[in-house]
Enzyme design. Sequence first.
Site, PDB file in Angstrom:
ATOM      1  N   ASP A 120       2.118 -17.170  -9.244  1.00  0.00           N
ATOM      2  CA  ASP A 120       1.882 -18.820  -9.022  1.00  0.00           C
ATOM      3  C   ASP A 120       1.001 -19.550  -9.712  1.00  0.00           C
ATOM      4  OD1 ASP A 120       2.481 -20.579  -6.271  1.00  0.00           O
ATOM      5  OD2 ASP A 120       0.596 -21.094  -6.914  1.00  0.00           O
ATOM      6  N   GLU A 164       6.466 -23.781  -8.777  1.00  0.00           N
ATOM      7  CA  GLU A 164       5.521 -23.340  -9.666  1.00  0.00           C
ATOM      8  C   GLU A 164       5.603 -21.934  -9.494  1.00  0.00           C
ATOM      9  OE1 GLU A 164       2.696 -24.799  -6.860  1.00  0.00           O
ATOM     10  OE2 GLU A 164       4.781 -25.325  -7.678  1.00  0.00           O
TER      11      GLU A 164
END
Length: 295
Positions: A120, A164
């Site tokens: 992440d 993301e």
Amino acid sequence: MTTARSEIWSALNFFMLVACTALSLSFTVSLFFFKLGLPTDIGSYVRLNLFVSGCVAVPTAIIASLHDFHMRSYQRRLEEMAWTDALTGLLNRRFFIHAAEEERARMRRTKQSAAVVLIDLDHFKEVNDLYGHAGGDLVLREIAAIAHSELRGPFDRLGRWGGEEFVVLLSGVSEEQAASVCERLRRRIEDTAIDVNDKDVSVTASFGFCMMSPETSLDAAIECADGALYEVKRSGRNQVICREVPEGVVPPVVTTLPIRRRIGSRGKVLNEKPVPPPPANDGSGEPARRRIGVR
């Protein structure tokens, strides 16, 4: 043999097939006219046959082979669009799960272990706020290219999990090897400056991974890696943490939808309304009403 060479070779084979078919038909027609007495000598017959065959077979074969080549290319593009992420070119969530299940089947034969890694990007919303979504998309593509370059080609699987977040399946590794790969990739991302609108943008990433044995379900491994990622976020980000799959826990089924249905942003259980206890019976045969909120 690469896909492009395979398509070219198939087109050439198709060209030869069509050309030979057209030549055979042309020779047959010429032979029929020769039997009728046109032309009168064998030399004229051969020259006429070659001329007619060339005029018919070559253009027909070229047109047919070009059509076949374009159809194959179009079909390949459709297949790539079905299993890749449009922005990064990585595997999408659906086909990453498919590839991971194939790896689990192979692990049951080889008795090797693997690692599931969730990545992440830290504070990625600030990148979108400062440089717009176009700048954010550029950063995602660059990070995807960096991650792809650090992995072992066809042995490891890399996909975009959503937003993301990226997901990696490291096949045939121990916990120490998986941690080493994650740490190397973490440092590479941290040290990379990405040119966005003539400005150098640096981002960091948090890594949570979980070891997966042949008996470990993919659902449990991903849930475990997500818990490790949540722990990284709580402890300051830009780190690598490994977690073990808890025994006796049945994880939710992983689908193409996000895995956090009743779970908060990083594993925290959301507040739920308590279920009131059943009302007691006051002896009159009817349940007693609660004193609050009942009129």
